[in-house]
Design a protein around this motif. Structure first.
Motif, PDB file in Angstrom:
ATOM      1  N   ILE A   1     -10.559  -5.977  21.812  1.00 48.72           N
ATOM      2  CA  ILE A   1     -10.829  -7.401  21.998  1.00 48.72           C
ATOM      3  C   ILE A   1     -10.284  -8.226  20.830  1.00 48.72           C
ATOM      4  N   GLU A   2     -10.482  -7.725  19.609  1.00 51.68           N
ATOM      5  CA  GLU A   2      -9.938  -8.386  18.417  1.00 51.68           C
ATOM      6  C   GLU A   2      -9.148  -7.362  17.615  1.00 51.68           C
ATOM      7  N   PRO A   3      -7.967  -7.736  17.097  1.00 47.27           N
ATOM      8  CA  PRO A   3      -7.110  -6.759  16.425  1.00 47.27           C
ATOM      9  C   PRO A   3      -7.644  -6.315  15.071  1.00 47.27           C
ATOM     10  N   ILE A   4      -7.150  -5.180  14.638  1.00 49.39           N
ATOM     11  CA  ILE A   4      -7.385  -4.682  13.281  1.00 49.39           C
ATOM     12  C   ILE A   4      -6.528  -5.524  12.334  1.00 49.39           C
ATOM     13  N   GLU A   5      -7.103  -5.936  11.218  1.00 48.75           N
ATOM     14  CA  GLU A   5      -6.343  -6.700  10.228  1.00 48.75           C
ATOM     15  C   GLU A   5      -6.055  -5.814   9.018  1.00 48.75           C
ATOM     16  N   ILE A   6      -4.800  -5.817   8.593  1.00 48.06           N
ATOM     17  CA  ILE A   6      -4.385  -4.993   7.461  1.00 48.06           C
ATOM     18  C   ILE A   6      -3.767  -5.883   6.390  1.00 48.06           C
ATOM     19  N   TYR A   7      -4.324  -5.789   5.193  1.00 46.97           N
ATOM     20  CA  TYR A   7      -3.809  -6.533   4.052  1.00 46.97           C
ATOM     21  C   TYR A   7      -3.106  -5.553   3.118  1.00 46.97           C
ATOM     22  N   LEU A   8      -1.827  -5.793   2.878  1.00 42.14           N
ATOM     23  CA  LEU A   8      -1.063  -4.997   1.924  1.00 42.14           C
ATOM     24  C   LEU A   8      -0.739  -5.896   0.733  1.00 42.14           C
ATOM     25  N   VAL A   9      -1.243  -5.482  -0.421  1.00 40.17           N
ATOM     26  CA  VAL A   9      -1.228  -6.346  -1.601  1.00 40.17           C
ATOM     27  C   VAL A   9      -0.626  -5.590  -2.778  1.00 40.17           C
ATOM     28  N   GLY A  10       0.150  -6.283  -3.587  1.00 41.66           N
ATOM     29  CA  GLY A  10       0.677  -5.624  -4.775  1.00 41.66           C
ATOM     30  C   GLY A  10       1.681  -6.479  -5.514  1.00 41.66           C
ATOM     31  N   ARG A  11       2.345  -5.833  -6.448  1.00 42.17           N
ATOM     32  CA  ARG A  11       3.357  -6.484  -7.281  1.00 42.17           C
ATOM     33  C   ARG A  11       4.715  -5.864  -6.992  1.00 42.17           C
ATOM     34  N   ALA A  12       5.728  -6.700  -6.867  1.00 43.50           N
ATOM     35  CA  ALA A  12       7.054  -6.173  -6.558  1.00 43.50           C
ATOM     36  C   ALA A  12       8.133  -7.184  -6.923  1.00 43.50           C
ATOM     37  N   ILE A  13       9.250  -6.678  -7.464  1.00 39.48           N
ATOM     38  CA  ILE A  13      10.435  -7.502  -7.671  1.00 39.48           C
ATOM     39  C   ILE A  13      11.059  -7.783  -6.310  1.00 39.48           C
ATOM     40  N   LEU A  14      11.233  -9.050  -5.978  1.00 37.05           N
ATOM     41  CA  LEU A  14      11.776  -9.428  -4.672  1.00 37.05           C
ATOM     42  C   LEU A  14      13.090 -10.176  -4.786  1.00 37.05           C
ATOM     43  N   GLU A  15      13.544 -10.451  -6.006  1.00 34.12           N
ATOM     44  CA  GLU A  15      14.778 -11.216  -6.193  1.00 34.12           C
ATOM     45  C   GLU A  15      15.466 -10.785  -7.478  1.00 34.12           C
TER      46      GLU A  15
END
Length: 405
Positions: free
Chosen positions: A81-95
């Protein structure tokens, strides 16, 4: 290497104590899902870095939270009925140098969908999952520490002051717990019993010579026709699992599956562990990185353990990941390669900023009837070889050869 210490075990073996407890959480358990999603994200980031920057950049994406959804399972079907929510959190060089990971949310979502599609048969990643990505740059000091050794072609510097531990071999209870989950999540048993979901937790207890295994198994409701069908299939699965494990370890075990189940009566409705998707994440439970199996695949309170969440940490310099894996490699090699060593423990401690293969101490404890002085050199050689190889261990993580759960 003056910091390698080799000593005999002077304490009672775990397997000879009156009681022992061992646990394993299967691939569909909410905590294990978080571990693997974090690790898969790290692996995909590493591949992206190598392709775009020519080297793996600083990142630690080792924080993940699974918020269970809402589902309505019923015999023969059911719905989420309601989806599972997943939070992926962290530090990363993106540029870097004009190149940028443009759509972080999409990149993270694709890593989640890929892993779930391959590993959780009844979970539809597009309909049943909602992904939240929260990746931000790392602190200047840690990023600088990471990039310093890359520029100079040096051995990676430890990203943290931390420790890792390992032991070998598994004893009888540990093997029974590990192999019970592996059997129930094997392709063969799933073909015979598609009603078995991936969310399987095994708790093993040994009192003297008596072994009891309690299994929590999420059944998939679409493959169960009725209450009668549920209990019949549960008994058949129990029988097959018990036969398999008893033959494997060569001794009798007590085996229980879903001990909270209750049959319906004239006055009371029954209780059954059925799910729409094969995981309690759909409603019954939440998950978090680091709350599940250690890197050897078990939770072993009677053995040395680190509480480090290895999943998602960068494989180049984060000793919270590397040392636990290498400690297990050393322990296994000592037992396998040195005659008359019954078991081995290994403890390794880093110091932030120092080369990863120069720990503050590497302590190997062995159980043997031989004179410890007669086997010190071969043990030391194994430890030195693994330290020498440590700067290359990241390749094993990238290739998926070293599990994190």
């Amino acid at each position: 290497m003056k910091n390698i210490i080799i000593t005999p075990m002077t304490f009672e073996p775990v397997y000879e104590q009156q009681a022992e407890i061992v646990e394993r959480k299967g691939i569909g358990h909410p905590d294990t899902i978080c571990d693997y999603l974090a690790e898969n994200l790290s692996r995909e980031l590493c591949k992206w870095y190598l392709e775009n920057f020519g080297a793996i950049m600083h990142h630690n994406v080792d924080k993940a939270l699974l918020v269970g959804g809402v589902a309505k399972p019923e015999f023969g079907g059911g719905e989420v009925i309601e989806p599972i929510e997943i939070y992926l959190v962290g530090r990363a060089i993106l540029e870097r140098d004009g190149k940028r990971l443009e759509n972080v949310e999409e990149f993270v979502r694709e890593t989640v969908e890929e892993w779930i599609s391959k590993n959780l048969r009844h979970l539809d990643p597009k309909r049943h999952i909602k992904v939240h990505a929260r990746l931000k740059p790392g602190s200047k000091d840690l990023v600088g520490l990471f990039e310093g050794f890359q520029k100079n072609g040096e051995i990676p510097s430890a990203n943290d002051t931390s420790f890792g531990v390992g032991f070998a071999p598994f004893d009888t209870l540990e093997k029974a717990v590990y192999e019970t989950e592996r059997f129930l999540n094997s392709e063969k048993i799933k073909q015979e019993h598609p009603e078995i979901g991936e969310d399987i937790k095994v708790m093993g207890v040994r009192i003297a010579d008596r072994i009891r295994l309690t299994v929590a198994l999420a059944f998939v409701s679409r493959h169960i026709k009725s209450e009668k069908d549920y209990f019949a299939k549960k008994e058949e699965i129990l029988r097959k699992t018990k036969e398999y494990i008893q033959e494997l370890i060569g001794r009798e075990v007590e085996l229980y599956i879903n001990t909270g189940d209750k049959r319906s009566t004239a006055s009371q409705e029954g209780n059954f562990y059925i799910t729409v998707t094969g995981t309690s994440a759909e409603q019954g439970d939440d998950g978090q990185v680091g709350r599940g199996n250690r890197v050897n695949g078990l939770i072993t309170p009677y053995r040395p353990m680190s509480l480090e969440a290895a999943a998602g940490k960068n494989p180049i310099s984060h000793v919270g990941k590397i040392y636990n894996t290498v400690a297990n490699k050393i322990s296994n090699r000592v037992v396998q390669e040195i005659e008359d060593v019954q078991e081995a423990y290994c403890y390794i401690v880093s110091q932030i900023g120092k080369p990863i293969n120069e720990p503050q101490v590497l302590d190997v404890k062995v159980r043997t009837k031989r004179d410890i002085k007669g086997i010190e050199e071969p043990i030391r050689r194994i430890a030195e070889e693994e330290l020498e190889l440590m700067p290359e261990v990241w390749k094993g993580f990238l290739e998926g050869r070293y599990p994190v759960a």
